[in-house]
Design an enzyme around this catalytic site. Structure first.
Site, PDB file in Angstrom:
ATOM      1  N   TYR A 157      -1.294   0.659  10.629  1.00 33.36           N
ATOM      2  CA  TYR A 157      -1.572  -0.012   9.355  1.00 33.36           C
ATOM      3  C   TYR A 157      -0.351   0.067   8.428  1.00 33.36           C
ATOM      4  O   TYR A 157       0.106  -0.946   7.885  1.00 33.36           O
ATOM      5  CB  TYR A 157      -2.797   0.645   8.686  1.00 33.36           C
ATOM      6  N   GLU A 185       0.277   3.624   1.758  1.00 37.44           N
ATOM      7  CA  GLU A 185       0.356   4.054   3.160  1.00 37.44           C
ATOM      8  C   GLU A 185       1.743   3.749   3.739  1.00 37.44           C
ATOM      9  O   GLU A 185       2.149   4.327   4.734  1.00 37.44           O
ATOM     10  CB  GLU A 185      -0.756   3.342   3.946  1.00 37.44           C
ATOM     11  N   SER A 224       0.814  -1.224   0.000  1.00 37.00           N
ATOM     12  CA  SER A 224       0.000   0.000   0.000  1.00 37.00           C
ATOM     13  C   SER A 224       0.843   1.269   0.000  1.00 37.00           C
ATOM     14  O   SER A 224       1.926   1.317   0.589  1.00 37.00           O
ATOM     15  CB  SER A 224      -0.868  -0.034   1.261  1.00 37.00           C
TER      16      SER A 224
HETATM   17  O1  F7E Z   1      -9.003   8.187   4.007  1.00 36.64           O
HETATM   18  C1  F7E Z   1      -9.349  11.634   5.208  1.00 36.64           C
HETATM   19  C2  F7E Z   1      -8.416  10.733   5.945  1.00 36.64           C
HETATM   20  O2  F7E Z   1     -10.001   6.124   4.967  1.00 36.64           O
HETATM   21  C3  F7E Z   1      -8.524   9.042   2.995  1.00 36.64           C
HETATM   22  C4  F7E Z   1      -7.134   2.215   2.497  1.00 36.64           C
HETATM   23  O3  F7E Z   1      -7.653   1.481   1.422  1.00 36.64           O
HETATM   24  O4  F7E Z   1      -5.929   3.676   1.044  1.00 36.64           O
HETATM   25  C5  F7E Z   1      -6.889   3.647   2.090  1.00 36.64           C
HETATM   26  O5  F7E Z   1      -6.431   4.367   3.212  1.00 36.64           O
HETATM   27  C6  F7E Z   1      -8.243  10.409   3.568  1.00 36.64           C
HETATM   28  C7  F7E Z   1      -7.406  10.416   4.846  1.00 36.64           C
HETATM   29  O6  F7E Z   1      -8.319   5.964   3.067  1.00 36.64           O
HETATM   30  C8  F7E Z   1     -12.632  11.340   6.698  1.00 36.64           C
HETATM   31  O7  F7E Z   1      -7.870  11.393   7.095  1.00 36.64           O
HETATM   32  C9  F7E Z   1     -11.293  12.935   6.124  1.00 36.64           C
HETATM   33  O8  F7E Z   1      -6.465  11.443   4.769  1.00 36.64           O
HETATM   34  O9  F7E Z   1     -10.573   6.771   2.589  1.00 36.64           O
HETATM   35  P1  F7E Z   1      -9.583   6.730   3.668  1.00 36.64           P
HETATM   36  P2  F7E Z   1      -6.775   5.887   3.510  1.00 36.64           P
HETATM   37  O10 F7E Z   1      -6.601   6.098   4.951  1.00 36.64           O
HETATM   38  O11 F7E Z   1      -5.991   6.774   2.595  1.00 36.64           O
HETATM   39  C10 F7E Z   1      -4.672   3.075   1.323  1.00 36.64           C
HETATM   40  C11 F7E Z   1      -3.851   3.098   0.056  1.00 36.64           C
HETATM   41  C12 F7E Z   1      -4.782   1.736   1.937  1.00 36.64           C
HETATM   42  O12 F7E Z   1      -3.951   0.862   1.727  1.00 36.64           O
HETATM   43  C13 F7E Z   1      -5.855   1.551   2.957  1.00 36.64           C
HETATM   44  O13 F7E Z   1      -6.115   0.177   3.187  1.00 36.64           O
HETATM   45  O14 F7E Z   1      -9.482  11.011   3.920  1.00 36.64           O
HETATM   46  N1  F7E Z   1     -10.672  11.770   5.802  1.00 36.64           N
HETATM   47  N2  F7E Z   1     -12.487  12.705   6.673  1.00 36.64           N
HETATM   48  C14 F7E Z   1     -11.480  10.757   6.153  1.00 36.64           C
HETATM   49  N3  F7E Z   1     -11.338   9.429   6.025  1.00 36.64           N
HETATM   50  C15 F7E Z   1     -12.342   8.634   6.473  1.00 36.64           C
HETATM   51  N4  F7E Z   1     -12.219   7.287   6.351  1.00 36.64           N
HETATM   52  N5  F7E Z   1     -13.480   9.161   7.031  1.00 36.64           N
HETATM   53  C16 F7E Z   1     -13.680  10.513   7.174  1.00 36.64           C
HETATM   54  O15 F7E Z   1     -14.704  10.968   7.678  1.00 36.64           O
END
Ligand code: F7E
Length: 332
Positions: free
Chosen positions: A153, A129, A127
């Site tokens: 993660y 990440e 990832s």
């Molecule tokens: O967050 C911001 C949050 O949870 C994206 C997984 O598939 O991609 C994914 O991880 C961004 C972050 O994805 C909310 O802080 C704001 O900056 O959709 P996400 P992620 O954390 O980038 C990678 C490549 C992986 O490998 C992972 O498994 O959005 N954000 N407000 C929020 N995020 C969430 N979830 N919810 C909110 O309310």
């Protein structure tokens, strides 16, 4: 010709379901493991429409002996390890479970692979990440970018990534890492930001609710479509040698810009309908992702078909249709 056999962990997830569809179209026999869950009903809804060439079995990355037994029996040509605790913010709440599943779980499946099916090819869902705080001077992350993860993660994924490389070199296995940047679709869990924003905005547009509540809108992500990204997984295992590959669109947008696009399409006003809630912030945020995927584009001739806008349009249209047809309490 003899059917190719694939073994997929995490088959019931977004990527597992799209990959299964792709492999069934390519005439594979597909085996997948799902974890035992007290609620049987919701485990198969992404894949139950698929064909007789698909077999679902119980299994778990934390149970090595059952993985070994399955690989011995199934004798796969290709193994796709997509199972994980995949939610970054939740990994701060359950770091130990995240590390056990995403790091030690990968060690378990690699051991089973080495001992029981060493002639198979192995794909690890690595990832973006893993890059964390690290960005190259030109503003991109690529295969050579140092890894400085910012979440349990991300740390667990770096451990697994290194193990895969180690098994490749130590035991001459065809073990590969796909370093996938964010990839989305209507099948994305609704606690990931794209599907959360789209579903809630559609409900606001239909008058079912008043607000969309999110966390940090200043983080940047490189968002692609999961359907495009599973094609990359298959190409990675069908290249002549094992390697590590960045899969990304090369474009980045902030969460705020993504919300702007969705709100504009639905004629919603941010002042009226958007709220920031601290509970969705992370103790440490990964601030900026933009992937350089030139290596896979050039060598494996992969490129994304979906644009950012097409992807969000598809999601908006899907949920609009869904909520118009169904009572809003009937969700999946
Ligand atoms: O967050 C911001 C949050 O949870 C994206 C997984 O598939 O991609 C994914 O991880 C961004 C972050 O994805 C909310 O802080 C704001 O900056 O959709 P996400 P992620 O954390 O980038 C990678 C490549 C992986 O490998 C992972 O498994 O959005 N954000 N407000 C929020 N995020 C969430 N979830 N919810 C909110 O309310």
């Amino acid at each position: 010709m003899k059917k190719k056999i694939a073994f997929i962990t995490g088959i019931a997830g977004q990527d597992g379901s799209f990959l299964t569809e792709l492999l069934l179209k390519k005439n594979y026999k597909v085996y997948g493991i799902i974890r035992r869950n007290s609620v049987v009903e919701h485990q198969r809804n992404r894949i139950e429409h698929l064909s007789k060439n698909l077999e679902l079995l119980y299994g778990d990355l934390l149970n090595e002996s059952s993985l070994a037994q399955l690989l011995r029996k199934i004798k796969p040509n290709e193994i796709y390890n997509l199972a994980a605790q995949s939610h970054v913010r939740i990994s701060f709440d359950i770091p130990e479970f995240t590390a056990k599943t995403n790091a030690l779980g990968v060690l378990n499946i690699l051991q089973a692979y080495k001992n029981e099916a060493p002639s198979a090819k192995f794909y690890q869902a690595s990832s973006s990440e893993m890059f964390g705080r690290s960005v190259d001077k030109d503003g991109y992350q690529r295969e050579t970018t140092p890894m400085e993860p910012t979440s349990p993660y991300g740390c667990s994924k770096v451990f697994a990534y290194n193990l895969v490389k180690h098994f490749r070199f130590a035991y001459k296995l065809f073990a590969c890492n796909g370093i996938l940047f964010n990839h989305e679709s209507t099948r994305r869990g609704s606690n990931f930001v794209t599907n959360k924003v789209v579903k809630n905005s559609v409900k606001i547009a239909l008058g079912f609710q008043k607000y969309l509540e999110v966390g940090n809108i200043h983080a940047y992500r490189d968002w692609g479509h999961a359907k495009d990204y599973v094609k990359a997984m298959h190409k990675i295992l069908n290249y002549k040698k094992p390697d590590d590959w960045v899969v990304a669109t090369g474009q980045t947008r902030s969460v705020g810009q993504m919300i702007d696009y969705v709100f504009n399409r639905l004629n919603l006003n941010k002042k009226k309908h958007l709220r920031i809630n601290k509970k969705f912030f992370r103790p440490e945020e990964l601030k900026y992702l933009k992937g350089d995927s030139r290596k896979i584009r050039k060598t494996l001739k992969w490129k994304p078909e979906y644009s950012f806008e097409n992807m969000l349009d598809e999601m908006i249209d899907f949920w609009m249709d869904f909520y118009k047809k169904n009572n809003r309490s009937k969700e999946f």
